[in-house]
Motif scaffolding. Structure first.
Motif, PDB file in Angstrom:
ATOM      1  N   VAL A 109      32.703  80.159  83.412  1.00  0.00           N
ATOM      2  CA  VAL A 109      33.499  81.169  82.726  1.00  0.00           C
ATOM      3  C   VAL A 109      34.814  80.578  82.218  1.00  0.00           C
ATOM      4  CG1 VAL A 109      34.681  83.382  83.036  1.00  0.00           C
ATOM      5  CG2 VAL A 109      32.480  82.996  84.126  1.00  0.00           C
ATOM      6  N   LYS A 110      35.400  79.665  82.965  1.00  0.00           N
ATOM      7  CA  LYS A 110      36.701  79.100  82.607  1.00  0.00           C
ATOM      8  C   LYS A 110      36.612  78.023  81.524  1.00  0.00           C
ATOM      9  CE  LYS A 110      38.819  80.112  87.043  1.00  0.00           C
ATOM     10  NZ  LYS A 110      39.515  79.587  88.209  1.00  0.00           N
ATOM     11  N   ALA A 111      35.417  77.554  81.217  1.00  0.00           N
ATOM     12  CA  ALA A 111      35.250  76.494  80.209  1.00  0.00           C
ATOM     13  C   ALA A 111      35.526  77.049  78.809  1.00  0.00           C
ATOM     14  CB  ALA A 111      33.849  75.911  80.275  1.00  0.00           C
ATOM     15  N   LYS A 112      36.092  76.222  77.969  1.00  0.00           N
ATOM     16  CA  LYS A 112      36.355  76.613  76.586  1.00  0.00           C
ATOM     17  C   LYS A 112      35.034  76.645  75.815  1.00  0.00           C
ATOM     18  CE  LYS A 112      40.923  74.528  76.630  1.00  0.00           C
ATOM     19  NZ  LYS A 112      41.786  73.461  76.104  1.00  0.00           N
ATOM     20  N   PRO A 113      34.938  77.472  74.788  1.00  0.00           N
ATOM     21  CA  PRO A 113      33.690  77.555  74.012  1.00  0.00           C
ATOM     22  C   PRO A 113      33.165  76.204  73.509  1.00  0.00           C
ATOM     23  CG  PRO A 113      35.090  79.402  73.460  1.00  0.00           C
ATOM     24  CD  PRO A 113      35.897  78.504  74.363  1.00  0.00           C
ATOM     25  N   PRO A 114      34.015  75.313  72.969  1.00  0.00           N
ATOM     26  CA  PRO A 114      33.461  74.015  72.539  1.00  0.00           C
ATOM     27  C   PRO A 114      32.888  73.195  73.697  1.00  0.00           C
ATOM     28  CG  PRO A 114      35.617  74.366  71.552  1.00  0.00           C
ATOM     29  CD  PRO A 114      35.427  75.441  72.576  1.00  0.00           C
ATOM     30  N   THR A 115      33.481  73.345  74.873  1.00  0.00           N
ATOM     31  CA  THR A 115      32.969  72.638  76.055  1.00  0.00           C
ATOM     32  C   THR A 115      31.621  73.220  76.461  1.00  0.00           C
ATOM     33  OG1 THR A 115      35.218  72.178  76.781  1.00  0.00           O
ATOM     34  CG2 THR A 115      33.483  71.987  78.444  1.00  0.00           C
ATOM     35  N   LYS A 116      31.497  74.533  76.384  1.00  0.00           N
ATOM     36  CA  LYS A 116      30.209  75.170  76.686  1.00  0.00           C
ATOM     37  C   LYS A 116      29.140  74.681  75.719  1.00  0.00           C
ATOM     38  CE  LYS A 116      32.193  79.408  78.576  1.00  0.00           C
ATOM     39  NZ  LYS A 116      32.373  80.868  78.398  1.00  0.00           N
ATOM     40  N   GLU A 117      29.492  74.627  74.426  1.00  0.00           N
ATOM     41  CA  GLU A 117      28.530  74.146  73.419  1.00  0.00           C
ATOM     42  C   GLU A 117      28.109  72.716  73.703  1.00  0.00           C
ATOM     43  OE1 GLU A 117      29.210  74.919  69.117  1.00  0.00           O
ATOM     44  OE2 GLU A 117      30.954  76.016  69.875  1.00  0.00           O
ATOM     45  N   ALA A 118      29.080  71.862  74.002  1.00  0.00           N
ATOM     46  CA  ALA A 118      28.775  70.448  74.272  1.00  0.00           C
ATOM     47  C   ALA A 118      27.914  70.302  75.520  1.00  0.00           C
ATOM     48  CB  ALA A 118      30.069  69.655  74.429  1.00  0.00           C
ATOM     49  N   THR A 119      28.203  71.102  76.543  1.00  0.00           N
ATOM     50  CA  THR A 119      27.419  71.046  77.777  1.00  0.00           C
ATOM     51  C   THR A 119      25.987  71.502  77.521  1.00  0.00           C
ATOM     52  OG1 THR A 119      29.429  71.494  79.048  1.00  0.00           O
ATOM     53  CG2 THR A 119      27.329  71.795  80.186  1.00  0.00           C
ATOM     54  N   LEU A 120      25.843  72.587  76.768  1.00  0.00           N
ATOM     55  CA  LEU A 120      24.503  73.084  76.438  1.00  0.00           C
ATOM     56  C   LEU A 120      23.720  72.057  75.625  1.00  0.00           C
ATOM     57  CD1 LEU A 120      25.569  76.726  75.610  1.00  0.00           C
ATOM     58  CD2 LEU A 120      24.012  76.072  77.462  1.00  0.00           C
ATOM     59  N   SER A 121      24.386  71.412  74.697  1.00  0.00           N
ATOM     60  CA  SER A 121      23.744  70.376  73.887  1.00  0.00           C
ATOM     61  C   SER A 121      23.328  69.192  74.751  1.00  0.00           C
ATOM     62  CB  SER A 121      24.706  69.928  72.789  1.00  0.00           C
ATOM     63  OG  SER A 121      24.162  68.892  72.035  1.00  0.00           O
ATOM     64  N   LEU A 122      24.184  68.827  75.694  1.00  0.00           N
ATOM     65  CA  LEU A 122      23.875  67.731  76.614  1.00  0.00           C
ATOM     66  C   LEU A 122      22.645  68.067  77.452  1.00  0.00           C
ATOM     67  CD1 LEU A 122      24.646  65.034  78.020  1.00  0.00           C
ATOM     68  CD2 LEU A 122      26.199  66.348  79.457  1.00  0.00           C
ATOM     69  N   ILE A 123      22.597  69.280  77.984  1.00  0.00           N
ATOM     70  CA  ILE A 123      21.458  69.700  78.801  1.00  0.00           C
ATOM     71  C   ILE A 123      20.187  69.736  77.960  1.00  0.00           C
ATOM     72  CG2 ILE A 123      20.461  71.620  80.122  1.00  0.00           C
ATOM     73  CD1 ILE A 123      23.409  72.310  80.927  1.00  0.00           C
ATOM     74  N   GLU A 124      20.298  70.249  76.740  1.00  0.00           N
ATOM     75  CA  GLU A 124      19.131  70.309  75.852  1.00  0.00           C
ATOM     76  C   GLU A 124      18.595  68.909  75.562  1.00  0.00           C
ATOM     77  OE1 GLU A 124      17.839  72.112  71.487  1.00  0.00           O
ATOM     78  OE2 GLU A 124      19.838  72.507  72.264  1.00  0.00           O
ATOM     79  N   GLY A 125      19.504  67.969  75.322  1.00  0.00           N
ATOM     80  CA  GLY A 125      19.082  66.585  75.098  1.00  0.00           C
ATOM     81  C   GLY A 125      18.397  65.990  76.314  1.00  0.00           C
ATOM     82  N   LEU A 126      18.939  66.280  77.479  1.00  0.00           N
ATOM     83  CA  LEU A 126      18.334  65.785  78.715  1.00  0.00           C
ATOM     84  C   LEU A 126      16.956  66.407  78.937  1.00  0.00           C
ATOM     85  CD1 LEU A 126      21.447  65.837  81.072  1.00  0.00           C
ATOM     86  CD2 LEU A 126      20.271  63.809  80.200  1.00  0.00           C
ATOM     87  N   ALA A 127      16.820  67.680  78.574  1.00  0.00           N
ATOM     88  CA  ALA A 127      15.524  68.354  78.726  1.00  0.00           C
ATOM     89  C   ALA A 127      14.462  67.697  77.856  1.00  0.00           C
ATOM     90  CB  ALA A 127      15.645  69.831  78.372  1.00  0.00           C
ATOM     91  N   GLY A 128      14.853  67.257  76.680  1.00  0.00           N
ATOM     92  CA  GLY A 128      13.907  66.577  75.792  1.00  0.00           C
ATOM     93  C   GLY A 128      13.567  65.179  76.263  1.00  0.00           C
ATOM     94  N   ARG A 129      14.550  64.502  76.835  1.00  0.00           N
ATOM     95  CA  ARG A 129      14.372  63.110  77.232  1.00  0.00           C
ATOM     96  C   ARG A 129      13.822  62.947  78.650  1.00  0.00           C
ATOM     97  NH1 ARG A 129      17.847  59.910  79.521  1.00  0.00           N
ATOM     98  NH2 ARG A 129      17.267  57.754  79.523  1.00  0.00           N
ATOM     99  N   ALA A 130      14.200  63.857  79.544  1.00  0.00           N
ATOM    100  CA  ALA A 130      13.799  63.736  80.949  1.00  0.00           C
ATOM    101  C   ALA A 130      13.390  65.102  81.489  1.00  0.00           C
ATOM    102  CB  ALA A 130      14.942  63.143  81.762  1.00  0.00           C
TER     103      ALA A 130
END
Length: 195
Positions: A109-130
């Motif tokens: 909840v405390k994360a800034k919107p761009p940080t949330k977007e970057a984290t979601l993108s990171l997780i999505e990339g990891l889901a595709g790769r691993a």
């Protein structure tokens, strides 16, 4: 004892020590307004070199890099996202457990919107790769990602829906695949849960 093995081991230790000091020096500069972008670009170069001795130190730097994605400067944000992408493309799939505290903070909840977007993108990339590694932590990731599918910010919501779709594909259960779009849709709104 293998002749020359001590020398080889000593060289590995030296390489790891050099990588550690280089990464730590760059990470220390991330918060600096004047040197932050250059530090992130330096970390991207280290990550892109794909040197295995640098990986543990780069993975350990992810919390600070994720924090930089919330910077006011677009150049710093973009550099931080590029570093995260470079790290995630080259890191061991076994590193995801180490990343979990940073990922959960980036989705919080405390994360800034761009940080949330970057984290979601990171997780999505990891889901595709691993996918197996993400499947292992799916129970922990599913709820925070699902909560963001209802976020007020359009960009965060879109990133969360895309991420939710990707992580749902990591269940390892082929029987669930036909139902996954309904799971993602249900996560987006309470009115959709009856479906």
């Amino acid at each position: 004892f293998v002749p020359g093995s001590v020398c080889y081991f000593g060289r590995l230790v030296e390489m790891a020590a050099a990588a550690k000091s280089e990464v730590e020096a760059l990470v220390a500069k991330i918060a600096d307004k004047k040197e932050g972008q250059a530090a992130l670009e330096g970390l991207a170069k280290v990550a892109e070199a794909a040197a295995p001795e640098a990986e543990p130190f780069l993975v350990a730097a992810v919390p600070q890099i994720l924090e930089a994605t919330g910077d006011k400067s677009k150049a710093v944000k973009d550099a931080a996202v590029a570093v995260l992408r470079a790290i995630s493309e080259r890191m061991s799939p076994f590193s995801i457990e180490i990343l979990m505290p940073a990922l959960l903070t980036g989705l919080g909840v405390k994360a800034k919107p761009p940080t949330k977007e970057a984290t979601l993108s990171l997780i999505e990339g990891l889901a595709g790769r691993a996918p197996k590694s993400v499947g292992y932590v799916l129970v922990t990731l599913a709820m925070p990602v699902a909560e963001l599918t209802c976020d007020i910010k359009k960009e965060v919501k879109e990133a969360a829906v895309s991420c939710m779709t990707a992580i749902c594909g990591c269940t390892g259960n082929k029987d669930l695949e036909p139902f996954l779009p309904f799971v993602v849709k249900a996560a987006q709104s309470l009115t959709n849960t009856h479906e």
